[in-house]
Design a protein around this motif. Sequence first.
Motif, mmCIF file in Angstrom:
data_model
loop_
_atom_site.group_PDB
_atom_site.id
_atom_site.type_symbol
_atom_site.label_atom_id
_atom_site.label_comp_id
_atom_site.label_asym_id
_atom_site.label_seq_id
_atom_site.Cartn_x
_atom_site.Cartn_y
_atom_site.Cartn_z
ATOM 1 N N GLY A 44 0.479 -1.513 -0.303
ATOM 2 C CA GLY A 44 -0.020 -0.433 -0.151
ATOM 3 C C GLY A 44 1.023 0.637 0.276
ATOM 4 N N ALA A 45 1.928 1.537 0.962
ATOM 5 C CA ALA A 45 2.427 2.528 0.724
ATOM 6 C C ALA A 45 4.359 2.794 -1.073
ATOM 7 C CB ALA A 45 3.782 2.458 1.817
ATOM 8 N N GLN A 46 4.131 1.424 -1.157
ATOM 9 C CA GLN A 46 3.973 1.561 -2.164
ATOM 10 C C GLN A 46 3.228 2.227 -4.160
ATOM 11 O OE1 GLN A 46 7.621 1.500 -2.956
ATOM 12 N NE2 GLN A 46 8.765 0.921 -1.426
ATOM 13 N N ALA A 47 2.133 2.142 -3.447
ATOM 14 C CA ALA A 47 1.277 1.757 -4.692
ATOM 15 C C ALA A 47 1.228 4.043 -3.438
ATOM 16 C CB ALA A 47 -0.123 1.302 -4.443
ATOM 17 N N ALA A 48 0.827 4.263 -2.482
ATOM 18 C CA ALA A 48 0.627 5.968 -2.298
ATOM 19 C C ALA A 48 1.874 7.134 -3.080
ATOM 20 C CB ALA A 48 0.874 5.862 -1.381
ATOM 21 N N ARG A 49 3.350 5.711 -3.069
ATOM 22 C CA ARG A 49 4.519 6.828 -3.208
ATOM 23 C C ARG A 49 4.452 6.876 -4.800
ATOM 24 N NH1 ARG A 49 8.516 3.117 0.555
ATOM 25 N NH2 ARG A 49 7.375 4.629 2.456
ATOM 26 N N ALA A 50 4.170 5.539 -5.359
ATOM 27 C CA ALA A 50 4.112 5.768 -7.191
ATOM 28 C C ALA A 50 3.005 6.883 -6.934
ATOM 29 C CB ALA A 50 3.283 4.876 -7.652
ATOM 30 N N ARG A 51 2.013 7.015 -6.198
ATOM 31 C CA ARG A 51 0.695 7.743 -7.061
ATOM 32 C C ARG A 51 1.203 9.317 -6.348
ATOM 33 N NH1 ARG A 51 -2.908 6.624 -10.970
ATOM 34 N NH2 ARG A 51 -3.626 3.835 -10.034
ATOM 35 N N ALA A 52 2.172 9.234 -5.630
ATOM 36 C CA ALA A 52 2.391 10.674 -5.245
ATOM 37 C C ALA A 52 3.915 11.817 -6.412
ATOM 38 C CB ALA A 52 2.962 11.005 -4.052
ATOM 39 N N LEU A 53 4.649 10.219 -6.436
ATOM 40 C CA LEU A 53 5.325 10.817 -7.852
ATOM 41 C C LEU A 53 4.977 11.611 -9.431
ATOM 42 C CD1 LEU A 53 8.021 7.757 -7.129
ATOM 43 C CD2 LEU A 53 8.562 10.527 -7.049
ATOM 44 N N ALA A 54 3.968 10.456 -9.207
ATOM 45 C CA ALA A 54 2.795 11.222 -10.188
ATOM 46 C C ALA A 54 2.212 12.364 -10.381
ATOM 47 C CB ALA A 54 1.160 10.226 -11.021
ATOM 48 N N ARG A 88 -6.047 15.564 -10.124
ATOM 49 C CA ARG A 88 -7.469 14.908 -8.670
ATOM 50 C C ARG A 88 -6.946 13.341 -8.875
ATOM 51 N NH1 ARG A 88 -12.918 16.580 -10.468
ATOM 52 N NH2 ARG A 88 -11.654 18.681 -10.285
ATOM 53 N N GLN A 89 -7.294 12.317 -9.852
ATOM 54 C CA GLN A 89 -6.982 10.894 -9.834
ATOM 55 C C GLN A 89 -5.595 10.801 -9.219
ATOM 56 O OE1 GLN A 89 -9.923 9.260 -10.884
ATOM 57 N NE2 GLN A 89 -9.054 7.098 -10.804
ATOM 58 N N HIS A 90 -4.620 10.996 -9.573
ATOM 59 C CA HIS A 90 -3.598 10.318 -8.210
ATOM 60 C C HIS A 90 -3.177 10.889 -7.398
ATOM 61 C CE1 HIS A 90 -1.438 9.552 -12.401
ATOM 62 N NE2 HIS A 90 -1.266 10.279 -13.017
ATOM 63 N N ALA A 91 -4.012 11.882 -6.719
ATOM 64 C CA ALA A 91 -4.164 12.422 -5.979
ATOM 65 C C ALA A 91 -5.342 11.399 -4.505
ATOM 66 C CB ALA A 91 -4.253 13.515 -5.738
ATOM 67 N N ALA A 92 -5.641 11.142 -5.239
ATOM 68 C CA ALA A 92 -6.923 10.056 -4.675
ATOM 69 C C ALA A 92 -6.585 8.252 -4.687
ATOM 70 C CB ALA A 92 -8.542 10.313 -5.683
ATOM 71 N N GLU A 93 -5.465 8.662 -5.378
ATOM 72 C CA GLU A 93 -4.985 6.945 -5.720
ATOM 73 C C GLU A 93 -4.096 6.983 -4.474
ATOM 74 O OE1 GLU A 93 -6.866 4.601 -6.397
ATOM 75 O OE2 GLU A 93 -8.008 5.375 -7.803
ATOM 76 N N MET A 94 -3.605 8.327 -3.913
ATOM 77 C CA MET A 94 -2.162 8.019 -2.966
ATOM 78 C C MET A 94 -2.803 8.184 -2.093
ATOM 79 S SD MET A 94 0.277 11.619 -2.752
ATOM 80 C CE MET A 94 -1.296 12.704 -2.692
ATOM 81 N N GLU A 95 -3.953 8.447 -1.452
ATOM 82 C CA GLU A 95 -4.904 8.836 -0.556
ATOM 83 C C GLU A 95 -4.926 7.113 0.329
ATOM 84 O OE1 GLU A 95 -4.570 11.259 1.293
ATOM 85 O OE2 GLU A 95 -3.621 11.943 0.135
#
Length: 630
Positions: free
Chosen positions: A11-21, A246-253
Amino acid sequence: MTGIAMGSEVGAQAARARALAVLRIRGRALAVALLPAAAAVILVAGGTSDHLVGPGWDAARAVVSAVALVVLLAAGVIALVVARARPAVSPTVPIAEDAAPDLYRLVRDLAERLDVPAPSAIALTPDCDSWLEDRTHPAHGPPAHEERDELAGAAGGRHRRTAAPVLVIGSPFLWWMRVGELRAVLAPVVAGTGPSAHPDIAAARRFVRGLDAAVATAADRGRCPAFRLACAGIGWVARLLLRSCRQHAAEMERGVAAAAAERAQAVDYGVRIVAQEQVGLAYAGWDRLLTRVALPAWRMGRWPSRLDAGVVAALTELSRRDRLAEGFASRLGERPACDLLEEPGTVDEAASLLAARLFHGGPAECGPDWAPVDWSEYPEEVVDRKWRTDAARLHRVLDALGVRRAPDPTAHDPNGPTLSRVLDHLTTPPDADADTRATSPSPGTPGATPDAEPASRAPAAPATEATEADADIDADTTADTTADIDADLHPGEDTPRTATLAARLSAELAREEAAAPPAPVPGASPSGQAGPDALWDVDALPLFPLQPPRTERELLADHVTAMVCCAAMDTAGAQPGLDWLDGPALLVGGERATDLAPRVLSLVEDGDPDPLRAWLSDLGIRPEKPVRLV
């Protein structure tokens, strides 16, 4: 434990990937802003090296340099607004560590067990929810503590800002939940500080919050009346970037929440299942307490100062009535979470005042028209005053309509306000006015003949008190009122007099609310920090209205009920009371009267007074006797 750690890491890796996006979108925006400047640098360098010479290249250098300067200036302004704009912050009651050392100790122990950073502070919100909130922006308070980066050494002299978020806890949880249940509920929330501490996630969140704050700043025309065009441009760019990420921020959260939930499974997992049931129960009790108990008090200019304690009383009453909730009352023998506070009463009072501010839009400070009320004083200070105020308003409207004080001149004190006056007025059939002014039916009615003279041409009947009152009523019923009534009512549901009285009551109440003085805007708090009103828009209050505006029929039913209760108190010895689940209650012989509402609705909607009159007769209530009003 290995599976939990792996799930948390995923989960943390997925959040970091979205944060980088999100950060890549920020980088692209920066690249677009620097592109004209890069082109200008190339053209200028070519001219100085005698490679790009000639009138055409000179003109291109001038134009591109001017465009680059304008774009850089605009980009700098937008970046400054995004960086300096004040992000939204939830209205809360801050809890200092010396005011709740046990609560801070519980949260720190929980963070240590979860192997995540502890929240920087704790605050309470008058709602049944908990979350982490970043308040590192300078506008949210004093600067955060700074810690020296030991890896940089003494020569580096670098400092890093402590970015731990604030833990916001729903105040009803502290009073209803036990200590173990609160720890289990807070575990997945506190676990969110781990992913939040990652630099990429923190930077992405700051960028998104800055864009959101910039959009709000640009939309507020009052803040920059002389630069509306510039504000429109800033708002357009900020909205464009916000839509892009918006989409990347939502997936990050979502990734952060998934990582926190996986990590929290190692702490009190079994207790959390039971605690989640208490969350739903607390939410139901809190909603019922606000809408049924607190709202009538707020409308009377009083705010209950122990709302959180009232949740316990409401849910205990629910457990007494509902067999499904019998087991919940046995929990009250355990240590409540509010014991973690040094002064629970003071915290409850602050949270209650904030709840009145958010859900009703009341003033932020006490005053002569906005005073606290204790639960023991609620029946006299709120219930009795509410009923008598509504009854007085009802009789004022009847006076404006020209309705007689008493239909029977031989009644005791014919000039006093009586319940009979209300009953007789609402019972009047729709065609009573025509019957009193005409001796024959009007054209178009059943039994009318072509030779029948219209009522408007009929000889005038002898002047009587009844016909004079009817004439006054007809004169006061204007075309606008009739149009409003027709638009609001369904055909055949209300009598004309009921509709007219309901419309006049609604207009009278609207005039009283419009004439009320506006709530003062307080300044800074005594601690020197910006008060809560400085961090959110006070013009939008109430932020969370509890109920839609009452309809005209509901207003009339409430006022008739108030008049009936006043008559019961003044003529039959009834008492005002408080029901924790239903709000104001009429106590007759120590028992709550639960069968009044359908009888009032029968009078209001159908014009049938018989059920209500029978109820009054059974309880010994005399509707012809005057009542005391405020």
